[in-house]
Motif scaffolding. Structure first.
Motif, PDB file in Angstrom:
ATOM      1  N   THR A 163      -3.099   5.248  11.451  1.00 26.83           N
ATOM      2  CA  THR A 163      -3.292   4.922  10.046  1.00 26.83           C
ATOM      3  C   THR A 163      -3.339   6.164   9.168  1.00 26.83           C
ATOM      4  O   THR A 163      -3.730   6.086   8.015  1.00 26.83           O
TER       5      THR A 163
ATOM      6  N   ARG B 292      -2.553   6.459   5.209  1.00 29.10           N
ATOM      7  CA  ARG B 292      -2.450   5.114   4.655  1.00 29.10           C
ATOM      8  C   ARG B 292      -3.835   4.543   4.420  1.00 29.10           C
ATOM      9  O   ARG B 292      -4.791   4.886   5.101  1.00 29.10           O
ATOM     10  N   ARG B 293      -3.894   3.656   3.441  1.00 33.09           N
ATOM     11  CA  ARG B 293      -5.113   2.873   3.214  1.00 33.09           C
ATOM     12  C   ARG B 293      -4.755   1.409   3.336  1.00 33.09           C
ATOM     13  O   ARG B 293      -3.690   0.975   2.919  1.00 33.09           O
ATOM     14  N   PHE B 294      -5.680   0.644   3.913  1.00 34.91           N
ATOM     15  CA  PHE B 294      -5.473  -0.786   4.089  1.00 34.91           C
ATOM     16  C   PHE B 294      -6.523  -1.531   3.274  1.00 34.91           C
ATOM     17  O   PHE B 294      -7.714  -1.225   3.357  1.00 34.91           O
TER      18      PHE B 294
ATOM     19  N   VAL C 286      -0.981  -2.405   2.124  1.00 32.89           N
ATOM     20  CA  VAL C 286      -0.804  -1.075   2.719  1.00 32.89           C
ATOM     21  C   VAL C 286      -0.483  -0.100   1.598  1.00 32.89           C
ATOM     22  O   VAL C 286       0.546  -0.216   0.933  1.00 32.89           O
TER      23      VAL C 286
ATOM     24  N   GLU D  37       0.303   3.719   0.584  1.00 32.48           N
ATOM     25  CA  GLU D  37       0.773   4.992   1.139  1.00 32.48           C
ATOM     26  C   GLU D  37       0.191   6.139   0.325  1.00 32.48           C
ATOM     27  O   GLU D  37       0.640   6.417  -0.782  1.00 32.48           O
TER      28      GLU D  37
ATOM     29  N   THR E 246       1.600  -0.133  -3.441  1.00 32.76           N
ATOM     30  CA  THR E 246       1.025  -1.008  -2.418  1.00 32.76           C
ATOM     31  C   THR E 246       2.087  -1.975  -1.922  1.00 32.76           C
ATOM     32  O   THR E 246       2.780  -2.615  -2.712  1.00 32.76           O
TER      33      THR E 246
END
Length: 496
Positions: A38, A41-43, A74, A76, A84
């Protein structure tokens, strides 16, 4: 990989992931074997909150249960403006002969475009609500002034021709006021300010009263209105049900000129079915799905305002839904329509031998006048203020007036010095310099150290304003206000 690989680490990199050990899927308890898939990246979830815990595939392995249609965003990069990508992910575990999980089948759908449309729709809906509230308020002010002035004009000695024109003006203003009230009803329902108050209701008595009221209207239009109402009793909100049925009856009479309308009720299993039939113009198949939309009208392409605003069926559907029911329609073009309201049927015995209520109207009429009662009127619109003063004095009230919150405070000082505090405050909501009628009422009550009755006038129908006014300890009237309703409200407020 972070979403589909059952060996991927947890979103927050703290909860442990799933990994392969000796060809099998097994919990990974050693942080050293977690792969940083991950990175960068942020989820986030569907509400924009940062995700923690296991990705869908790893969660399906650990729990042995499918994860269905999980919405994941997701992002970036860590920048606030980073794009997103929205995904809909489902993961289903595949069991081996021993009952363990040997594989995971996952599917991913990119719904970024759908989320963009959803965002644009929410923005449009917010803009629509603001527009309706602003338009309703700005229209209510001049309509209120015209309504009050026309009422005063009709009390004068006028030639026959002038009186007919004045009566037509008042009738047209009444129609416009009804349209504005429809917009207000939509705002109230969307703001969540209307809540059902169930009680035992004699359906036959309610329908009989509606039949008696609408029969005169039908006869005037050369129509017939028939009633079929067997003795049925259920528990519901009589006021909300009546409002919904009024809209259906008004609609049926409007679209069945010179025709026949039937109002009836019957039992269908454990459901109560109330039906409104007409042999009018009917509804084309392509319009059936749209008739419950706001502002949609059948057979009024020219938008003739005498035919209403197109909110009656929309409001009726909202009200019936609030009562736990459904509303349906069947129609044949050129032959007529049938609207059906289906509600839960709960037969109740009237306690103490009394009859169930049939509509929530108070019995009798109010009486009394305004002799020697002092009203403080606070209204910044000079024309409306003048008309209200004339009307209140005609009802035998004494009136002192102010055009702003500052003027109201000075006026109160004079009244206190004279030993004549006001008996009631009648105030517009929006006043100059950011002051409101509620603030004026609070000021008067603090100065007098007692609860002075208040009546708040407003043309503002925004959701926030409705919630604020609903919590105030005062009567609330929305412009344009019918004089008779204002008089009844004043009598009720002064009577405690």
């Amino acid at each position: 990989q972070a979403l589909l690989d059952p060996t991927a680490p947890a979103f927050d990199r703290e909860g442990g992931g799933e990994t392969r050990a000796g060809g099998q899927l097994a919990p990974a308890t050693d942080p050293a074997i977690l792969v940083p898939t991950t990175a960068g990246r942020r989820f986030i979830d569907a509400n924009g909150n940062r995700l923690h815990g296991l990705p869908p595939a790893a969660e399906a392995v650990r729990n042995g249960k499918p994860v269905v249609e999980r919405i994941i965003g997701v992002i970036e990069g860590e920048e606030a403006t980073a794009p997103t990508r929205w995904l809909r992910v489902s993961s289903h575990p595949v069991a081996d002969q021993a009952g363990g999980v040997e594989a995971v089948v996952s599917s991913v759908a990119d719904i970024t475009a759908v989320k963009a449309l959803e965002r644009d729709l929410n923005v449009a809906l917010d803009a629509r609500e603001r527009f309706l509230a602003a338009a309703s308020h700005d229209l209510r002010q001049p309509v209120q002034a015209l309504l009050l002035l026309s009422d005063l004009l009709l009390k004068e000695s006028l030639p026959a021709g002038a009186r007919r024109m004045a009566e037509q003006i008042q009738s047209s203003l009444g129609g416009l006021g009804g349209m504005l009230d429809g917009m207000l009803d939509i705002s109230k329902l969307e703001a969540g300010l209307v809540a059902p108050n169930p009680e035992p209701v004699d359906i036959a008595a309610l329908l009989a009263r509606l039949h008696g009221e609408f029969s005169a209207l039908a006869e005037k239009g050369g129509q017939s209105l028939r009633l079929v109402a067997p003795p049925l009793t259920t528990r519901t909100d009589p006021g909300l049900l009546e409002r919904a049925l009024r809209n259906l009856l008004t609609n049926a009479l409007r679209y069945a000129p010179g025709g026949r309308v039937l109002l009836g009720a019957r039992r269908r299993g454990d459901r109560l079915q109330i039906e409104v039939w007409d042999n009018g113009i009917g509804i084309a198949d392509q319009h059936i799905g749209r008739i419950f939309q706001d502002f949609f009208q059948v057979g009024n392409a020219a938008r003739d305002r005498r035919e209403g605003l197109g909110l009656g069926l929309s409001i009726a559907r909202r009200l019936v839904t609030m009562l736990g029911g459904v509303i349906d329609v069947t129609s044949s073009l050129g032959r007529g329509s049938r609207f059906t309201v289906s509600l839960p049927l709960t037969e109740l015995e009237a306690e103490g031998g009394g009859r169930a209520t049939a509509g929530g109207e108070a019995g009798g009429t109010r009486s009394g006048g305004g002799t020697d009662r002092l009203i403080m009127l606070v209204e910044d619109d000079a024309v409306i203020r003048m008309a209200l003063v004339l009307m209140l004095e005609d009802w035998s009230y004494r009136v002192v007036e102010a055009g702003s919150g500052a003027e109201a405070e000075q006026l109160l000082n004079s009244l206190i010095d004279a030993g004549e505090p006001p008996d009631l405050i009648l105030a517009d909501y929006r006043l100059p310099e950011g002051t409101t009628g509620l603030m004026v009422m609070d000021m008067v009550r603090r100065r007098l150290s007692r609860d002075v009755p208040g009546v708040l006038l407003t043309g503002d129908t925004s959701a926030d304003r409705l919630r604020e006014a609903a919590g105030a300890q005062c009567a609330l009237l929305h412009k344009p206000i019918q004089p008779a309703r204002l008089q009844d409200t004043l009598i009720a407020a002064l009577g405690g």
